[in-house]
Structures are given as C-alpha cells and as structure tokens.
Motif scaffolding. Structure first.
Motif, PDB file in Angstrom:
ATOM      1  N   VAL A 144       0.862  -1.190   0.000  1.00 30.42           N
ATOM      2  CA  VAL A 144       0.000   0.000   0.000  1.00 30.42           C
ATOM      3  C   VAL A 144       0.892   1.233   0.000  1.00 30.42           C
ATOM      4  CG1 VAL A 144      -1.633   1.400   1.330  1.00 30.42           C
ATOM      5  CG2 VAL A 144      -1.928  -1.074   1.236  1.00 30.42           C
ATOM      6  N   PHE A 145       0.716   2.079  -0.997  1.00 29.82           N
ATOM      7  CA  PHE A 145       1.478   3.327  -1.066  1.00 29.82           C
ATOM      8  C   PHE A 145       0.797   4.406  -0.224  1.00 29.82           C
ATOM      9  CE2 PHE A 145       3.023   1.130  -4.748  1.00 29.82           C
ATOM     10  CZ  PHE A 145       4.321   1.568  -4.898  1.00 29.82           C
ATOM     11  N   CYS A 146       1.556   5.025   0.667  1.00 26.54           N
ATOM     12  CA  CYS A 146       1.020   6.073   1.532  1.00 26.54           C
ATOM     13  C   CYS A 146       1.654   7.405   1.117  1.00 26.54           C
ATOM     14  CB  CYS A 146       1.334   5.765   2.988  1.00 26.54           C
ATOM     15  SG  CYS A 146       0.757   4.129   3.498  1.00 26.54           S
ATOM     16  N   PRO A 147       0.885   8.221   0.410  1.00 25.66           N
ATOM     17  CA  PRO A 147       1.472   9.441  -0.167  1.00 25.66           C
ATOM     18  C   PRO A 147       1.759  10.525   0.866  1.00 25.66           C
ATOM     19  CG  PRO A 147      -0.874   9.339  -0.647  1.00 25.66           C
ATOM     20  CD  PRO A 147      -0.527   8.059   0.064  1.00 25.66           C
ATOM     21  N   PRO A 148       2.643  11.447   0.496  1.00 21.83           N
ATOM     22  CA  PRO A 148       2.882  12.611   1.359  1.00 21.83           C
ATOM     23  C   PRO A 148       1.744  13.605   1.219  1.00 21.83           C
ATOM     24  CG  PRO A 148       4.265  12.747  -0.577  1.00 21.83           C
ATOM     25  CD  PRO A 148       3.495  11.473  -0.686  1.00 21.83           C
ATOM     26  N   MET A 149       1.982  14.829   1.618  1.00 22.92           N
ATOM     27  CA  MET A 149       0.889  15.793   1.736  1.00 22.92           C
ATOM     28  C   MET A 149       1.104  16.995   0.810  1.00 22.92           C
ATOM     29  SD  MET A 149      -0.004  17.369   5.396  1.00 22.92           S
ATOM     30  CE  MET A 149      -0.821  18.910   5.561  1.00 22.92           C
ATOM     31  N   LYS A 163       2.916  15.697  -2.452  1.00 25.21           N
ATOM     32  CA  LYS A 163       2.185  14.606  -3.099  1.00 25.21           C
ATOM     33  C   LYS A 163       2.206  14.789  -4.623  1.00 25.21           C
ATOM     34  CE  LYS A 163      -2.181  12.342  -3.643  1.00 25.21           C
ATOM     35  NZ  LYS A 163      -3.580  12.201  -3.313  1.00 25.21           N
ATOM     36  N   LYS A 164       1.991  16.015  -5.062  1.00 28.00           N
ATOM     37  CA  LYS A 164       1.988  16.274  -6.504  1.00 28.00           C
ATOM     38  C   LYS A 164       3.328  15.921  -7.134  1.00 28.00           C
ATOM     39  CE  LYS A 164       0.403  20.382  -7.614  1.00 28.00           C
ATOM     40  NZ  LYS A 164       0.142  21.829  -7.380  1.00 28.00           N
ATOM     41  N   SER A 165       4.398  16.360  -6.476  1.00 33.31           N
ATOM     42  CA  SER A 165       5.725  16.160  -7.061  1.00 33.31           C
ATOM     43  C   SER A 165       6.180  14.700  -7.030  1.00 33.31           C
ATOM     44  CB  SER A 165       6.759  17.024  -6.322  1.00 33.31           C
ATOM     45  OG  SER A 165       6.483  18.387  -6.537  1.00 33.31           O
ATOM     46  N   SER A 166       5.600  13.902  -6.148  1.00 32.52           N
ATOM     47  CA  SER A 166       6.037  12.507  -6.042  1.00 32.52           C
ATOM     48  C   SER A 166       5.114  11.536  -6.775  1.00 32.52           C
ATOM     49  CB  SER A 166       6.126  12.108  -4.559  1.00 32.52           C
ATOM     50  OG  SER A 166       4.878  12.287  -3.925  1.00 32.52           O
ATOM     51  N   TYR A 167       4.080  12.069  -7.384  1.00 33.39           N
ATOM     52  CA  TYR A 167       3.063  11.222  -8.021  1.00 33.39           C
ATOM     53  C   TYR A 167       3.690  10.234  -9.010  1.00 33.39           C
ATOM     54  CZ  TYR A 167      -1.375  10.010 -10.254  1.00 33.39           C
ATOM     55  OH  TYR A 167      -2.465   9.322 -10.735  1.00 33.39           O
ATOM     56  N   ARG A 168       4.515  10.755  -9.897  1.00 35.67           N
ATOM     57  CA  ARG A 168       5.084   9.911 -10.953  1.00 35.67           C
ATOM     58  C   ARG A 168       5.979   8.798 -10.383  1.00 35.67           C
ATOM     59  NH1 ARG A 168       3.632   7.954 -15.719  1.00 35.67           N
ATOM     60  NH2 ARG A 168       5.438   7.009 -16.692  1.00 35.67           N
ATOM     61  N   THR A 169       6.721   9.124  -9.347  1.00 35.10           N
ATOM     62  CA  THR A 169       7.600   8.113  -8.751  1.00 35.10           C
ATOM     63  C   THR A 169       6.784   6.980  -8.131  1.00 35.10           C
ATOM     64  OG1 THR A 169       9.338   9.724  -8.343  1.00 35.10           O
ATOM     65  CG2 THR A 169       9.414   7.726  -7.028  1.00 35.10           C
ATOM     66  N   PHE A 170       5.654   7.315  -7.539  1.00 38.89           N
ATOM     67  CA  PHE A 170       4.774   6.264  -7.002  1.00 38.89           C
ATOM     68  C   PHE A 170       4.276   5.362  -8.139  1.00 38.89           C
ATOM     69  CE2 PHE A 170       2.974   7.384  -2.539  1.00 38.89           C
ATOM     70  CZ  PHE A 170       4.247   7.565  -2.065  1.00 38.89           C
ATOM     71  N   VAL A 171       3.878   5.976  -9.244  1.00 36.79           N
ATOM     72  CA  VAL A 171       3.384   5.192 -10.385  1.00 36.79           C
ATOM     73  C   VAL A 171       4.489   4.273 -10.912  1.00 36.79           C
ATOM     74  CG1 VAL A 171       2.567   5.318 -12.773  1.00 36.79           C
ATOM     75  CG2 VAL A 171       1.659   6.909 -11.065  1.00 36.79           C
ATOM     76  N   ALA A 185       5.141   1.408  -8.508  1.00 35.21           N
ATOM     77  CA  ALA A 185       4.050   0.416  -8.552  1.00 35.21           C
ATOM     78  C   ALA A 185       4.168  -0.458  -9.806  1.00 35.21           C
ATOM     79  CB  ALA A 185       2.701   1.135  -8.524  1.00 35.21           C
ATOM     80  N   ARG A 186       4.520   0.152 -10.924  1.00 34.40           N
ATOM     81  CA  ARG A 186       4.646  -0.626 -12.163  1.00 34.40           C
ATOM     82  C   ARG A 186       5.860  -1.557 -12.106  1.00 34.40           C
ATOM     83  NH1 ARG A 186       2.826   4.244 -16.350  1.00 34.40           N
ATOM     84  NH2 ARG A 186       0.589   4.015 -15.894  1.00 34.40           N
ATOM     85  N   ALA A 187       6.940  -1.071 -11.512  1.00 32.45           N
ATOM     86  CA  ALA A 187       8.131  -1.922 -11.374  1.00 32.45           C
ATOM     87  C   ALA A 187       7.828  -3.104 -10.457  1.00 32.45           C
ATOM     88  CB  ALA A 187       9.301  -1.103 -10.817  1.00 32.45           C
ATOM     89  N   LEU A 188       7.079  -2.865  -9.400  1.00 37.85           N
ATOM     90  CA  LEU A 188       6.693  -3.958  -8.496  1.00 37.85           C
ATOM     91  C   LEU A 188       5.803  -4.960  -9.227  1.00 37.85           C
ATOM     92  CD1 LEU A 188       5.913  -2.002  -5.177  1.00 37.85           C
ATOM     93  CD2 LEU A 188       7.749  -3.651  -5.537  1.00 37.85           C
ATOM     94  N   ALA A 189       4.861  -4.459 -10.011  1.00 36.04           N
ATOM     95  CA  ALA A 189       3.958  -5.353 -10.753  1.00 36.04           C
ATOM     96  C   ALA A 189       4.747  -6.224 -11.730  1.00 36.04           C
ATOM     97  CB  ALA A 189       2.900  -4.532 -11.485  1.00 36.04           C
ATOM     98  N   ASP A 190       5.721  -5.616 -12.385  1.00 35.63           N
ATOM     99  CA  ASP A 190       6.564  -6.392 -13.318  1.00 35.63           C
ATOM    100  C   ASP A 190       7.317  -7.493 -12.574  1.00 35.63           C
ATOM    101  OD1 ASP A 190       5.753  -4.910 -15.466  1.00 35.63           O
ATOM    102  OD2 ASP A 190       7.487  -3.563 -15.457  1.00 35.63           O
ATOM    103  N   ARG A 248      -2.271   2.139  -4.932  1.00 34.48           N
ATOM    104  CA  ARG A 248      -2.044   3.572  -4.715  1.00 34.48           C
ATOM    105  C   ARG A 248      -3.399   4.189  -4.407  1.00 34.48           C
ATOM    106  NH1 ARG A 248      -1.144   6.408  -8.873  1.00 34.48           N
ATOM    107  NH2 ARG A 248      -1.623   4.888 -10.483  1.00 34.48           N
ATOM    108  N   PHE A 249      -3.462   5.104  -3.467  1.00 36.80           N
ATOM    109  CA  PHE A 249      -4.764   5.685  -3.153  1.00 36.80           C
ATOM    110  C   PHE A 249      -4.608   7.107  -2.623  1.00 36.80           C
ATOM    111  CE2 PHE A 249      -5.544   5.939   1.470  1.00 36.80           C
ATOM    112  CZ  PHE A 249      -4.340   5.434   1.935  1.00 36.80           C
ATOM    113  N   ASP A 250      -5.722   7.793  -2.552  1.00 36.03           N
ATOM    114  CA  ASP A 250      -5.745   9.164  -2.036  1.00 36.03           C
ATOM    115  C   ASP A 250      -6.449   9.187  -0.686  1.00 36.03           C
ATOM    116  OD1 ASP A 250      -4.604  10.155  -4.428  1.00 36.03           O
ATOM    117  OD2 ASP A 250      -6.586  10.217  -5.370  1.00 36.03           O
TER     118      ASP A 250
END
Lengths: 259, 88
Positions: free
Chosen positions: A32-37, A41-49, A52-57, A64-66
């Motif tokens: 479970v990804f727990c985003p910052p505030m 949060k905006k600046s780290s969005y892409r890194t979370f994505v 998550a994709r690297a983990l799925a691979d 990922r959630f809000d």
C-alpha cells in the motif's frame, strides 16, 4: 500482463485507489502506497506510479490511493487530517489483502506519508513498513513548510496568507486548525515504538552520510530496522524531472523483488 | 555538522550549494558576487535547500521573523549572514 484498475473503496466508497494487479503473484506480500501531503504529493506522483509498475513487473501487487479530502477521493481538503488518514490506510490494507489474496501487506510511505504509515501500521496489521525519507517531527515539518512559503512569497509574491477562521494556509492548501495541530504532534520516533514489526528506512538526500533524523529513527528502531541511504534529488519538492531510479531499485530489493 | 572554524566560509558554502542543488559544476567556479538565482537557475525550492543547508552546516538559525531572501542572493551575502550569526 499486469493490469491497473481504478476503483473506489472504504466507508461509503469515499476513497479512490488504483490497484496494480499481477497476473500471477510471485510474492506473498502486496504494497500500500502512503502518499505525502499537499505539494509533496503532486511532485512525487510519478515516482509512485513508476514504483508500482516496477513492483507489478516483479510480481508484487500494490495499491495507490488518495486520503480522504485529497486527490480523487471524496471530501474537501479542509477535511483531511492525519487521524483520518490512519483509518484510510487501514481500509486500504484490508482492501488490498482481499484483492491481491495475500497474507502480508506492506506499507510504503514517503515523507509525512511515512510518518502516518508508521502510526497506522498496527491498525493496518502491516507485516512491514518501508519509509522513504519520513518526517521525524511534524512540528519541524510544519515550521519549515511555513518558512518555505514565506520565502517563496518574498521571491515571487502572491498569496496574502489571509485565511478563513479555523483554517491554516499551508503552502496554499487550506488545512483545518485541528488537522494542523495533529500534524504538529506527529512524531515518527514515538510511532516507531508503537509498531513492533520490521521497518526499512531509506534516507534520500544529497549525501550518504547518516542524517540527524535518520539517526533518531535508527536508534528507535533498533535491530528490527534496516537502514540504507541513497544520493537522490528530493523529488517530492522538485517541479522538474528527477531521476528516482535509486529509490525504486532499493524498494525492489527490500521486497525481494529485484532483478 | 562541521566546526564553524573548519575552512573558509565561502568555500564551504559553495560546496554545500553544489551538493544540495545537485549542480554538475566545480564549486570553485561559483563567483562570490554572482547572482545565484539567475546564474545557476536556482528556484525558490532550491533556495530553501540552500538556507536549510546553511543552518545545518554552521549550526545557526537564520530563518527568523526578519528573514529576507535578499541576504541569500550571492555567496558573499550568505557568508556575511553566517558571520553575523556566528558572532552573536
């Protein structure tokens, strides 16, 4: 082939999430990804994505959630609060455990998301917590954010700082006074004491030397804490692109999902 | 944190700026009077890193009520700010 499904969950379906599913689980855990505030949060969005994709691979599902009051979830930002975010993380962990059909859920949090994840670990029955450069002191985070805001206004003007009654202007985000007080009370060292599972701590900064904040957490975590430092731009406070591959590589390795 | 007397303040500032802002340059190439914001593409977020870095490097607190970014426009000005706080 991994798939990504947006869906709603939690009480009254008020939370928005994206489930990164794998065709066949190659791991007994999911993340479970727990985003910052706010801005972070905006600046780290892409890194979370990308993580998550690297983990799925690598065969690891994730969610990922809000938090309530942020992103695509219900509620105005004035209704965001760390205490409610803890409940949201617990709901996300329950949902992911069912969807991914795994026993163990790992919480991965960045900055304030790390601190909140640590606070939520017990409630979420997390098997482990991974922290990316967590906020150790909510009070210091709050003070520095206000000072950064003051500095930016000196440089580029704008934002008079006048807020409605009961609302704190946190770098342009309207935070309720109660939530601001809650943020100020967040303490990662204290939260560490409330969780007895394993913790992975990743320091992300301009140097591999252990920072004062990291030392505090290493002392608090003792033998159950694994520490690593990477030299990487603070992508959560950057407007432009930052190469976060060292962060993603460490995460894959920490989950036994590396190449 | 290094000792305040450990090395020339200006040189330590240049090194810190290059590291904190991930600048791919030789710290010595930064001129002490050059406007950092314009010459080195320093935005408000990076300038904040420099201010926090200055506080940590010299063990001082510069972000007070009367703080002004004007004292952080050049290495020379930052060094003067550091000396002022160290002498207090």
């Amino acid at each position: 082939m991994p798939t990504e499904n947006a869906f709603r969950f939690g009480e009254d379906d008020s939370l928005f999430g994206v489930f990164h599913a794998v065709e066949a689980e190659r791991s007994d855990c999911a993340v479970v990804f727990c985003p910052p505030m706010a801005e972070e949060k905006k600046s780290s969005y892409r890194t979370f994505v990308e993580t998550a994709r690297a983990l799925a691979d690598a065969g690891v599902s994730s969610l990922r959630f809000d938090y309530f009051g942020t992103g695509d979830s219900d509620g105005h930002f004035t209704r965001f609060a760390p205490g409610r975010a803890v409940e949201d993380i617990a709901a996300a962990a329950r949902t992911l455990r069912e969807r991914a059909a795994v026993e163990s859920v790992i919480l991965l949090g960045l900055r304030l998301g790390g601190t909140i994840a640590l606070s939520a670990a017990g409630r979420a029955e997390a098997g482990r917590v991974l922290l990316w450069e967590p906020i150790v002191s909510g009070k210091r985070f709050f003070d520095l954010t206000i000072k950064r805001q003051m500095m930016r206004r000196q440089l580029i003007g704008g934002g008079g700082g006048e807020s409605e009654e009961g609302i704190v202007d946190l770098d342009g985000y309207p935070l309720s006074r109660e939530a601001a007080d809650e943020v100020g009370r967040l303490d990662a060292v204290e939260a560490m004491a409330g969780f007895d599972g394993p913790v992975g701590l990743l320091q992300i900064s301009h140097t591999e030397s252990t920072s004062r904040d990291s030392k505090q957490l290493i002392d608090a975590g003792g033998d159950r804490l694994a520490f690593h430092a990477v030299v990487c731009q603070p992508f959560w406070s950057r407007i432009d692109f930052a190469d976060t591959s060292p962060v993603i590589e460490w995460t894959l390795g920490a989950l036994g999902a590396g190449a | 944190m290094a000792d305040a007397s450990d090395g020339r303040i200006e040189d330590r500032l240049k090194q810190m700026i290059v590291e904190r802002c991930f600048l791919d340059i030789d710290p010595a190439s930064i001129e002490e009077n050059e406007p950092l914001i314009k010459r080195r593409d320093i935005d408000s977020l990076k300038l904040f890193e420099i201010v926090v870095g200055t506080e940590e490097e010299f063990g001082i607190s510069v972000m007070e009520e009367n703080f002004s970014v004007d004292s952080f426009r050049t290495v020379k000005e930052i060094a003067e700010c550091v000396r002022r706080h160290l002498s207090e």
